[in-house]
Design an enzyme around this catalytic site. Structure first.
Site, PDB file in Angstrom:
ATOM      1  N   GLN A 194      55.332  49.529  55.988  1.00 18.43           N
ATOM      2  CA  GLN A 194      56.716  49.999  55.874  1.00 18.43           C
ATOM      3  C   GLN A 194      57.694  49.083  56.600  1.00 18.43           C
ATOM      4  O   GLN A 194      58.835  48.910  56.175  1.00 18.43           O
ATOM      5  CB  GLN A 194      56.801  51.426  56.452  1.00 18.43           C
ATOM      6  CG  GLN A 194      58.168  52.061  56.411  1.00 18.43           C
ATOM      7  CD  GLN A 194      58.483  52.795  57.701  1.00 18.43           C
ATOM      8  OE1 GLN A 194      58.420  52.228  58.781  1.00 18.43           O
ATOM      9  NE2 GLN A 194      58.815  54.066  57.578  1.00 18.43           N
ATOM     10  N   GLN A 219      67.744  54.517  61.176  1.00 20.12           N
ATOM     11  CA  GLN A 219      68.813  53.714  61.779  1.00 20.12           C
ATOM     12  C   GLN A 219      70.042  53.677  60.880  1.00 20.12           C
ATOM     13  O   GLN A 219      69.923  53.647  59.658  1.00 20.12           O
ATOM     14  CB  GLN A 219      68.318  52.291  62.035  1.00 20.12           C
ATOM     15  CG  GLN A 219      67.334  52.210  63.186  1.00 20.12           C
ATOM     16  CD  GLN A 219      66.882  50.792  63.474  1.00 20.12           C
ATOM     17  OE1 GLN A 219      65.751  50.430  63.236  1.00 20.12           O
ATOM     18  NE2 GLN A 219      67.796  49.977  63.990  1.00 20.12           N
ATOM     19  N   SER A 238      62.921  55.287  56.430  1.00 21.53           N
ATOM     20  CA  SER A 238      62.522  54.255  57.392  1.00 21.53           C
ATOM     21  C   SER A 238      61.987  54.885  58.685  1.00 21.53           C
ATOM     22  O   SER A 238      61.008  55.622  58.653  1.00 21.53           O
ATOM     23  CB  SER A 238      63.696  53.306  57.654  1.00 21.53           C
ATOM     24  OG  SER A 238      63.302  52.221  58.462  1.00 21.53           O
ATOM     25  N   LEU A 239      62.674  54.661  59.818  1.00 21.25           N
ATOM     26  CA  LEU A 239      62.258  55.258  61.092  1.00 21.25           C
ATOM     27  C   LEU A 239      62.095  56.777  60.973  1.00 21.25           C
ATOM     28  O   LEU A 239      61.243  57.381  61.638  1.00 21.25           O
ATOM     29  CB  LEU A 239      63.306  54.905  62.155  1.00 21.25           C
ATOM     30  CG  LEU A 239      63.137  55.331  63.607  1.00 21.25           C
ATOM     31  CD1 LEU A 239      63.601  56.742  63.887  1.00 21.25           C
ATOM     32  CD2 LEU A 239      61.703  55.138  64.111  1.00 21.25           C
ATOM     33  N   HIS A 252      62.688  45.836  57.052  1.00 20.04           N
ATOM     34  CA  HIS A 252      62.042  45.962  55.739  1.00 20.04           C
ATOM     35  C   HIS A 252      62.043  44.679  54.915  1.00 20.04           C
ATOM     36  O   HIS A 252      61.617  44.690  53.766  1.00 20.04           O
ATOM     37  CB  HIS A 252      62.652  47.120  54.935  1.00 20.04           C
ATOM     38  CG  HIS A 252      62.595  48.422  55.672  1.00 20.04           C
ATOM     39  ND1 HIS A 252      61.408  49.078  55.906  1.00 20.04           N
ATOM     40  CD2 HIS A 252      63.573  49.157  56.258  1.00 20.04           C
ATOM     41  CE1 HIS A 252      61.672  50.174  56.594  1.00 20.04           C
ATOM     42  NE2 HIS A 252      62.960  50.244  56.838  1.00 20.04           N
ATOM     43  N   ARG A 281      57.139  49.744  67.898  1.00 14.36           N
ATOM     44  CA  ARG A 281      57.695  49.332  66.585  1.00 14.36           C
ATOM     45  C   ARG A 281      59.041  48.645  66.785  1.00 14.36           C
ATOM     46  O   ARG A 281      59.288  47.557  66.250  1.00 14.36           O
ATOM     47  CB  ARG A 281      57.860  50.570  65.701  1.00 14.36           C
ATOM     48  CG  ARG A 281      58.431  50.325  64.308  1.00 14.36           C
ATOM     49  CD  ARG A 281      58.629  51.670  63.609  1.00 14.36           C
ATOM     50  NE  ARG A 281      58.969  51.554  62.204  1.00 14.36           N
ATOM     51  CZ  ARG A 281      60.204  51.532  61.707  1.00 14.36           C
ATOM     52  NH1 ARG A 281      61.238  51.594  62.540  1.00 14.36           N
ATOM     53  NH2 ARG A 281      60.410  51.457  60.398  1.00 14.36           N
TER      54      ARG A 281
END
Length: 308
Positions: free
Chosen positions: A249, A10, A91-92, A200, A116
């Protein structure tokens, strides 16, 4: 010599992204069509036409970035690009890396990512959370600012992106306090990020726990390519390890510096960012100036990456 492929998350989205690639490679729109079948709406139309406020919603951004990364990777392979020796994602982007490593099918990863995104969006009410990038301070100075600002709620360092670039997240008021303290401490730049959830941070703990139930039934295989988890900068081992670390995560920090350093120490001499924009390319250059770095977000950059 070996190469590593990295996938953005993102923050790298933009209206009109990948239009140049799509105009030249039918694989791109085919990939978006696959995604749209799972999602139940026309993702390509939304990505090309916006509005940006819609694209920036976590429930849209995450599927869009997964699709964009997979589309770029498929074009890379179709045009003769070599299979990478290492993959990682920010991340993603880890889901895209795991698709490249054949741990997930594209549709399987998409189904998990939909859940998610929804769990993350649901975890914190709208306009309660925020994220901000802090540039020009040491990690320890950012951590100290977050500790000092916690009277206004939770704020934590959540992305260790490069030397002197850390992203913080938490309650909006606490993030604003920490931004002020970072500016006071001499930060070169402080800016809010265009995201709709405090990813996060510990505010996402409930979302991570709920995602664990989704991951427990997902079809996941051991990676066929060395895949580095950004939760700790170490390789994933097997399917159960992937399930465990992907759930953590969501509410744990991204250690991007450790991840990139691991790949370089493991022999990666070229790192290629696969997906929209070149955010990770810039981070990698700051982490190690001696490593060759390129990106794939247009026909021109694809051609340059293929001969790098």
């Amino acid at each position: 010599m070996s190469n590593a492929m990295i996938f953005p998350g993102q923050g790298s989205q933009s209206v009109g992204m990948q239009s140049d690639l799509a105009a030249n490679f039918s694989l791109v729109q085919e990939t978006y069509e696959e995604a749209s079948e799972v999602l139940g709406y026309d993702l390509w139309n939304l990505v090309q036409n916006g509005p940006i406020e819609q694209l920036n919603k976590t429930v849209i951004t995450q599927p869009a970035m997964l699709t964009a990364g997979v589309a770029a990777y498929r074009v890379w392979l179709a045009e003769g690009g070599s299979t990478p020796h290492h993959v990682a994602g920010h991340s993603l982007g880890e889901y895209t890396a795991l698709v490249a490593a054949e741990s997930f099918s594209f549709s399987g990863a998409m189904r998990v990512v939909i859940e998610r995104a929804q769990q993350m969006q649901n975890a914190v009410p709208a306009n309660i959370g925020a994220m901000a990038a802090i540039i020009g301070l040491d990690d320890s100075e950012v951590i100290a600012a977050c500790d000092e600002a916690t009277s206004g709620g939770i704020v934590e360092p959540v992305n260790f992106n490069s030397p002197n670039q850390v992203v913080i997240a938490g309650h909006k008021e606490a993030v604003n306090d920490a931004m002020y303290l970072c500016e006071k401490a001499g930060a070169r730049r402080v800016m809010l990020l265009p995201v709709s959830v405090p990813s996060h941070s510990s505010l996402m703990t409930d979302a991570g726990k709920k995602l664990q139930a989704v991951l427990s039934t997902a079809n996941i295989k051991t990676p066929v390519i060395n895949t580095i988890a950004a939760t700790d900068g170490q390789p994933y081992n097997d399917a159960d390890d992937i399930r465990s670390r992907l759930s953590r995560q969501v509410y744990g920090p991204v250690h991007w510096v450790k991840t990139v350093k691991f790949m370089i120490e493991a022999g990666a001499t070229t790192i290629i960012e696969c997906g929209p924009g070149k955010v990770l390319t810039g981070l990698c250059r700051r982490i190690n100036r001696n490593t060759s770095v390129s990106f794939i977000d247009s026909v021109d950059s694809l051609q340059k990456s293929l001969i790098a």
